[in-house]
Design a protein around this motif. Structure first.
Motif, PDB file in Angstrom:
ATOM      1  N   ARG A  26      54.606  22.485   1.415  1.00 52.83           N
ATOM      2  CA  ARG A  26      56.033  22.736   1.734  1.00 52.83           C
ATOM      3  C   ARG A  26      56.384  24.228   1.733  1.00 52.83           C
ATOM      4  NH1 ARG A  26      55.859  17.836  -1.288  1.00 52.83           N
ATOM      5  NH2 ARG A  26      55.410  19.192  -3.050  1.00 52.83           N
ATOM      6  N   VAL A  28      56.471  25.989   4.639  1.00 48.39           N
ATOM      7  CA  VAL A  28      56.883  26.375   6.001  1.00 48.39           C
ATOM      8  C   VAL A  28      58.167  27.216   5.979  1.00 48.39           C
ATOM      9  CG1 VAL A  28      57.624  25.517   8.258  1.00 48.39           C
ATOM     10  CG2 VAL A  28      55.738  24.398   7.064  1.00 48.39           C
ATOM     11  N   GLY A  29      59.155  26.774   5.238  1.00 52.30           N
ATOM     12  CA  GLY A  29      60.446  27.474   5.212  1.00 52.30           C
ATOM     13  C   GLY A  29      60.319  28.901   4.692  1.00 52.30           C
ATOM     14  N   GLN A  30      59.589  29.057   3.587  1.00 51.13           N
ATOM     15  CA  GLN A  30      59.438  30.400   3.010  1.00 51.13           C
ATOM     16  C   GLN A  30      58.680  31.328   3.945  1.00 51.13           C
ATOM     17  OE1 GLN A  30      58.726  30.859  -1.340  1.00 51.13           O
ATOM     18  NE2 GLN A  30      58.227  28.692  -1.229  1.00 51.13           N
ATOM     19  N   ILE A  32      58.550  31.100   7.336  1.00 52.73           N
ATOM     20  CA  ILE A  32      59.442  31.464   8.442  1.00 52.73           C
ATOM     21  C   ILE A  32      60.443  32.526   7.988  1.00 52.73           C
ATOM     22  CG2 ILE A  32      61.343  30.603   9.890  1.00 52.73           C
ATOM     23  CD1 ILE A  32      59.759  28.015  10.245  1.00 52.73           C
ATOM     24  N   GLN A  33      60.945  32.355   6.776  1.00 55.43           N
ATOM     25  CA  GLN A  33      61.951  33.297   6.267  1.00 55.43           C
ATOM     26  C   GLN A  33      61.435  34.734   6.226  1.00 55.43           C
ATOM     27  OE1 GLN A  33      63.508  32.423   2.297  1.00 55.43           O
ATOM     28  NE2 GLN A  33      65.516  32.864   3.154  1.00 55.43           N
ATOM     29  N   ARG A  34      60.157  34.910   5.902  1.00 54.04           N
ATOM     30  CA  ARG A  34      59.620  36.275   5.836  1.00 54.04           C
ATOM     31  C   ARG A  34      59.645  36.955   7.195  1.00 54.04           C
ATOM     32  NH1 ARG A  34      55.401  37.085   0.990  1.00 54.04           N
ATOM     33  NH2 ARG A  34      56.496  35.753  -0.492  1.00 54.04           N
ATOM     34  N   GLU A  36      61.706  36.087   9.730  1.00 56.89           N
ATOM     35  CA  GLU A  36      63.110  36.256  10.134  1.00 56.89           C
ATOM     36  C   GLU A  36      63.749  37.446   9.426  1.00 56.89           C
ATOM     37  OE1 GLU A  36      65.056  32.187  11.729  1.00 56.89           O
ATOM     38  OE2 GLU A  36      65.214  32.494   9.577  1.00 56.89           O
TER      39      GLU A  36
END
Ligand code: IDP
Length: 160
Positions: A26, A28-30, A32-34, A36
């Motif tokens: 899990r 994926v979100g972290q 992508i955040q880097r 962005e």
């Protein structure tokens, strides 16, 4: 709003893939955040189960390595999240964000250095040159899956 200034290389693109272990964990979100928050622009994103054929083409240059069979099994063991990021110097900057191939050598603050331990499970792929990036993007994405869009903060990330 068309505010794109002329910055050399600002349309450079790279392929990034969260590997099956990164999806399982899990992260994926972290991840992508880097990208962005750095200021890069997401122009392609999909979740897929990579076929053996796709992986064989993707890792063709490694097919004589002893770890090649286990690498293909690993990459085929579950879904991956593939993305295309765009921006100035994005290929090299992404390699720096991702960190050394071997997480044991990856610096803290890098994605591999912060989230992984062993070379056999290093959670993320990133193209290693502009030429390789172009080939990998063409392998993983159809042209219609890549978005052309204007980031409204372009002038703040680059230059008006
Ligand atoms: P890169 O992913 O940092 O570009 P490559 O040398 O192209 O590194 O290797 C591709 C992938 O193969 C690595 O990310 C890793 O998953 C796997 N790999 C590389 N070297 C080894 C190894 O010595 N043992 C196990 N897996 C490896």
């Amino acid at each position: 709003v068309f505010c794109r200034a002329y910055i050399p290389g600002v349309r450079e693109r790279t392929l990034v893939a969260v590997k099956p272990d990164g999806v399982q964990r899990r992260l994926v979100g972290q991840i992508i955040q880097r990208f962005e928050t750095r200021g890069f622009k997401l122009v392609g994103l999909k979740m897929l189960q990579a076929s053996e054929d796709l992986l064989a083409q993707h890792y063709a240059s490694l097919n004589r390595k002893p770890f090649y069979p286990s690498l293909l099994r690993y990459m085929n063991s579950g879904p991956v999240v593939a993305m295309v990021w765009e921006g100035h110097n994005v290929v090299k900057s992404t390699r720096m964000l991702v960190g050394d191939t071997n997480p044991a050598e990856a610096k803290p603050g890098t994605i591999r250095g912060d989230f992984s331990i062993h070379i056999s499970r290093n959670i993320i792929h990133a193209s290693d040159s502009v030429e390789v990036a172009q080939a990998e993007i063409a392998l993983w994405f159809r042209r219609s899956e890549l978005m052309e869009w204007e980031c409204c903060d372009h002038g703040s990330v680059y230059q008006l």
